[in-house]
Design a protein around this motif. Structure first.
Motif, PDB file in Angstrom:
ATOM      1  N   ALA A 163      12.226   3.306   0.928  1.00 43.78           N
ATOM      2  CA  ALA A 163      11.962   4.060   2.151  1.00 43.78           C
ATOM      3  C   ALA A 163      12.423   5.511   2.068  1.00 43.78           C
ATOM      4  N   LEU A 164      13.282   5.821   1.102  1.00 36.06           N
ATOM      5  CA  LEU A 164      13.872   7.157   1.054  1.00 36.06           C
ATOM      6  C   LEU A 164      13.392   8.001  -0.118  1.00 36.06           C
ATOM      7  N   ILE A 165      12.686   7.412  -1.067  1.00 40.41           N
ATOM      8  CA  ILE A 165      12.281   8.190  -2.242  1.00 40.41           C
ATOM      9  C   ILE A 165      11.065   9.056  -1.937  1.00 40.41           C
ATOM     10  N   LEU A 166      11.017  10.195  -2.613  1.00 30.17           N
ATOM     11  CA  LEU A 166       9.892  11.121  -2.502  1.00 30.17           C
ATOM     12  C   LEU A 166       9.374  11.421  -3.902  1.00 30.17           C
ATOM     13  N   GLU A 167       8.073  11.355  -4.061  1.00 26.52           N
ATOM     14  CA  GLU A 167       7.479  11.676  -5.351  1.00 26.52           C
ATOM     15  C   GLU A 167       7.611  13.166  -5.635  1.00 26.52           C
ATOM     16  N   VAL A 168       7.945  13.505  -6.870  1.00 27.56           N
ATOM     17  CA  VAL A 168       8.023  14.906  -7.271  1.00 27.56           C
ATOM     18  C   VAL A 168       6.593  15.448  -7.378  1.00 27.56           C
ATOM     19  N   PRO A 169       6.245  16.481  -6.606  1.00 30.12           N
ATOM     20  CA  PRO A 169       4.856  16.952  -6.571  1.00 30.12           C
ATOM     21  C   PRO A 169       4.592  18.125  -7.518  1.00 30.12           C
ATOM     22  N   ASN A 170       3.328  18.411  -7.687  1.00 31.26           N
ATOM     23  CA  ASN A 170       2.868  19.641  -8.340  1.00 31.26           C
ATOM     24  C   ASN A 170       3.359  19.808  -9.776  1.00 31.26           C
ATOM     25  N   GLY A 171       3.688  18.709 -10.441  1.00 29.73           N
ATOM     26  CA  GLY A 171       4.188  18.836 -11.802  1.00 29.73           C
ATOM     27  C   GLY A 171       5.488  19.601 -11.895  1.00 29.73           C
TER      28      GLY A 171
ATOM     29  N   LYS B   3       0.832  -1.203   0.000  1.00 28.87           N
ATOM     30  CA  LYS B   3       0.000   0.000   0.000  1.00 28.87           C
ATOM     31  C   LYS B   3       0.866   1.252   0.000  1.00 28.87           C
ATOM     32  N   GLY B   4       0.550   2.162  -0.893  1.00 26.89           N
ATOM     33  CA  GLY B   4       1.250   3.437  -0.940  1.00 26.89           C
ATOM     34  C   GLY B   4       2.525   3.427  -1.745  1.00 26.89           C
ATOM     35  N   ALA B   5       2.941   2.266  -2.262  1.00 32.26           N
ATOM     36  CA  ALA B   5       4.167   2.219  -3.059  1.00 32.26           C
ATOM     37  C   ALA B   5       3.964   2.984  -4.358  1.00 32.26           C
ATOM     38  N   LEU B   6       5.015   3.630  -4.807  1.00 29.66           N
ATOM     39  CA  LEU B   6       4.932   4.446  -6.018  1.00 29.66           C
ATOM     40  C   LEU B   6       5.078   3.563  -7.252  1.00 29.66           C
ATOM     41  N   LYS B   7       4.294   3.851  -8.262  1.00 30.40           N
ATOM     42  CA  LYS B   7       4.246   3.009  -9.448  1.00 30.40           C
ATOM     43  C   LYS B   7       5.350   3.373 -10.439  1.00 30.40           C
ATOM     44  N   ALA B   8       5.604   2.447 -11.365  1.00 18.69           N
ATOM     45  CA  ALA B   8       6.538   2.702 -12.452  1.00 18.69           C
ATOM     46  C   ALA B   8       6.076   3.925 -13.227  1.00 18.69           C
ATOM     47  N   GLY B   9       7.032   4.757 -13.621  1.00 19.29           N
ATOM     48  CA  GLY B   9       6.714   5.989 -14.325  1.00 19.29           C
ATOM     49  C   GLY B   9       6.670   7.211 -13.430  1.00 19.29           C
ATOM     50  N   THR B  10       6.657   6.998 -12.098  1.00 18.23           N
ATOM     51  CA  THR B  10       6.628   8.114 -11.155  1.00 18.23           C
ATOM     52  C   THR B  10       8.000   8.767 -11.081  1.00 18.23           C
ATOM     53  N   ARG B  11       8.032  10.092 -11.145  1.00 12.40           N
ATOM     54  CA  ARG B  11       9.299  10.812 -10.967  1.00 12.40           C
ATOM     55  C   ARG B  11       9.566  10.991  -9.479  1.00 12.40           C
ATOM     56  N   VAL B  12      10.814  10.765  -9.081  1.00 17.20           N
ATOM     57  CA  VAL B  12      11.164  10.814  -7.657  1.00 17.20           C
ATOM     58  C   VAL B  12      12.502  11.509  -7.456  1.00 17.20           C
ATOM     59  N   VAL B  13      12.707  11.954  -6.223  1.00 12.51           N
ATOM     60  CA  VAL B  13      14.018  12.381  -5.749  1.00 12.51           C
ATOM     61  C   VAL B  13      14.312  11.575  -4.491  1.00 12.51           C
ATOM     62  N   SER B  14      15.544  11.610  -4.058  1.00 13.68           N
ATOM     63  CA  SER B  14      15.915  10.844  -2.873  1.00 13.68           C
ATOM     64  C   SER B  14      17.183  11.402  -2.260  1.00 13.68           C
ATOM     65  N   ILE B  15      17.266  11.275  -0.941  1.00  7.07           N
ATOM     66  CA  ILE B  15      18.570  11.418  -0.304  1.00  7.07           C
ATOM     67  C   ILE B  15      19.511  10.435  -1.006  1.00  7.07           C
ATOM     68  N   PRO B  16      20.723  10.848  -1.360  1.00  9.02           N
ATOM     69  CA  PRO B  16      21.597   9.978  -2.158  1.00  9.02           C
ATOM     70  C   PRO B  16      22.245   8.860  -1.346  1.00  9.02           C
ATOM     71  N   ALA B  17      21.414   7.964  -0.870  1.00  4.82           N
ATOM     72  CA  ALA B  17      21.902   6.811  -0.109  1.00  4.82           C
ATOM     73  C   ALA B  17      20.963   5.642  -0.386  1.00  4.82           C
ATOM     74  N   THR B  18      21.532   4.466  -0.509  1.00  6.69           N
ATOM     75  CA  THR B  18      20.732   3.270  -0.767  1.00  6.69           C
ATOM     76  C   THR B  18      21.031   2.229   0.297  1.00  6.69           C
ATOM     77  N   LEU B  19      19.973   1.698   0.900  1.00  9.71           N
ATOM     78  CA  LEU B  19      20.108   0.674   1.924  1.00  9.71           C
ATOM     79  C   LEU B  19      20.272  -0.684   1.256  1.00  9.71           C
ATOM     80  N   THR B  20      21.328  -1.399   1.624  1.00 11.42           N
ATOM     81  CA  THR B  20      21.595  -2.718   1.053  1.00 11.42           C
ATOM     82  C   THR B  20      21.833  -3.715   2.173  1.00 11.42           C
ATOM     83  N   ALA B  21      21.900  -4.990   1.812  1.00  6.61           N
ATOM     84  CA  ALA B  21      22.168  -6.026   2.815  1.00  6.61           C
ATOM     85  C   ALA B  21      23.532  -5.838   3.457  1.00  6.61           C
ATOM     86  N   GLY B  22      24.460  -5.192   2.739  1.00  5.52           N
ATOM     87  CA  GLY B  22      25.803  -4.985   3.272  1.00  5.52           C
ATOM     88  C   GLY B  22      25.996  -3.649   3.956  1.00  5.52           C
ATOM     89  N   GLY B  23      24.940  -2.856   4.078  1.00  6.27           N
ATOM     90  CA  GLY B  23      25.042  -1.549   4.704  1.00  6.27           C
ATOM     91  C   GLY B  23      24.538  -0.458   3.783  1.00  6.27           C
TER      92      GLY B  23
END
Length: 364
Positions: free
Chosen positions: A135-143, A92-112
């Motif tokens: 968990a870190l992506i944000l949808e780009v709002p307002n066009g 629930k609430g996951a963003l679909k393919a085609g959604t534009r996003v921004v994110s803090i430049p960090a990715t959580l992986t199994a190794g850290g």
């Protein structure tokens, strides 16, 4: 897929391995990614940067600065796919393919945690595709246009610096240096309703950008010291004059100076020139050994505050400020290049009159 790789202190376009998102991750297509001043420095001095970061207690997940690295941490991207078990239909609430996003430049992986743009395992935004964390992506709002959304990360740096400043209702702020960090500070000050804001830079192009972002007074230090304006704005410079005003029941705004140059000698010059009782917020990142004379700062009761990065809340708040028009970043992008043009863009950014901000568009 194609990417620009830092290899042997050079930038080369090359093919790198395709990416596969794990659980909790998304595969994205990079739409635009800004070139940051830290990228310019890291091209030739990455090893020194990482050494200083480690001495400062920063974690880097075993990053090898001599190995291949794909820069890019100021980006806007489009979701292509989700990792196993995290498809939008299952969450629930996951963003679909085609959604534009921004994110803090960090990715959580199994190794850290992998810091994008400073990782040997995952590419940053100078690549056609990236792996981000759901968990870190944000949808780009307002066009919001992609090129403006890509400025969220650098402008969050300014919001954090202002949050660390102890501004009061009557504070006068001086921003020294109107490169990307200084411009972000000016934008955050004005978005927060602060003023007057003095901006100082030797570059006409940067002064024009500072004025566009709302600086109340813009000064060329080659012609006038910005410190000559304190008294006219109601801030006495000398400690004795300040004490007299207080004894007479008066008050004045707290002087705040934002150091956004990051060069040796600047902090000392500000300690000497700023009004007594100033807070100097050091947002410029000086990578060299510097020297100050504490006795002067002690006599004047100068407060030094060093700042770095931003919080997740400040990142999200910056995206909202840009999307809702409290910060107008239109016109700040002065150049766009494809992957083949990144190396020449690094050279062009060495001239402050040539550009304010260049974006890399991997699909171009």
């Amino acid at each position: 897929m194609r990417a620009v790789v830092r290899r042997n202190k050079q930038l080369v376009c090359d093919e790198i391995a395709e990416l596969e998102p794990a659980a909790g991750q998304v595969l994205v297509r990079t739409l635009a990614c800004g070139i940051c001043g830290s990228d310019l420095h890291a091209l030739h001095h990455m090893e020194h940067m990482i050494e200083l970061g480690r001495r400062g207690g920063g974690g880097d997940n075993g990053f090898d600065p001599s190995a291949d690295t794909v820069f890019g941490h100021e980006f806007c991207a489009e979701i292509l796919d989700h990792g196993p078990g995290s498809a939008p239909s299952l969450k629930k609430g996951a963003l679909k393919a085609g959604t534009r996003v921004v994110s803090i430049p960090a990715t959580l992986t199994a190794g850290g945690m992998e810091l994008l743009g400073f990782s040997n395992r995952l590419p940053g935004g100078f690549s056609e595709r990236m792996i981000l964390s759901e968990a870190l992506i944000l949808e780009v709002p307002n066009g919001l246009p992609t090129d403006q959304a890509a400025l969220t990360e650098p402008f969050a740096v300014g919001l954090h610096a202002v949050a660390k400043a102890r501004m009061d209702a009557n504070s006068v702020a001086l921003v020294v240096g109107c490169g990307p960090v200084g411009l972000a500070v000016i934008a955050a000050l004005k978005a927060g309703g602060h003023g007057p804001v003095i901006a100082a830079d030797f570059s006409p192009r940067r002064r024009a950008a500072a004025e566009k972002l709302g600086a109340d007074i813009v000064i060329d230090p080659a012609r006038e010291s910005p410190h000559d304006r304190w008294e006219a704005l109601g801030v006495p410079k000398a400690r004795g004059a300040q004490q007299m005003i207080r004894m007479m029941g008066g008050s004045f705004g707290r002087p705040i100076v934002f150091e956004c140059v990051g060069a040796p000698g600047v902090v000392q010059a500000l300690i000497e020139a700023a009004p007594a009782g100033s807070q100097i917020v050091v947002a410029g990142v000086c990578m060299e050994t510097d020297r100050i004379e504490p006795s002067i700062a002690i006599t004047k009761e100068i407060e030094l505050t060093f700042v770095f990065g931003y919080t997740p809340e400040e990142f999200a708040g910056t995206l909202a400020n840009i999307a809702e028009g409290r910060i107008d970043v239109s016109g700040l992008v002065t150049g766009k290049v494809g992957l083949d043009g990144v190396a020449s863009a690094f050279t062009a950014l060495g001239d402050p009159e040539a550009h304010v901000k260049i974006l890399v568009e991997p699909a171009s």
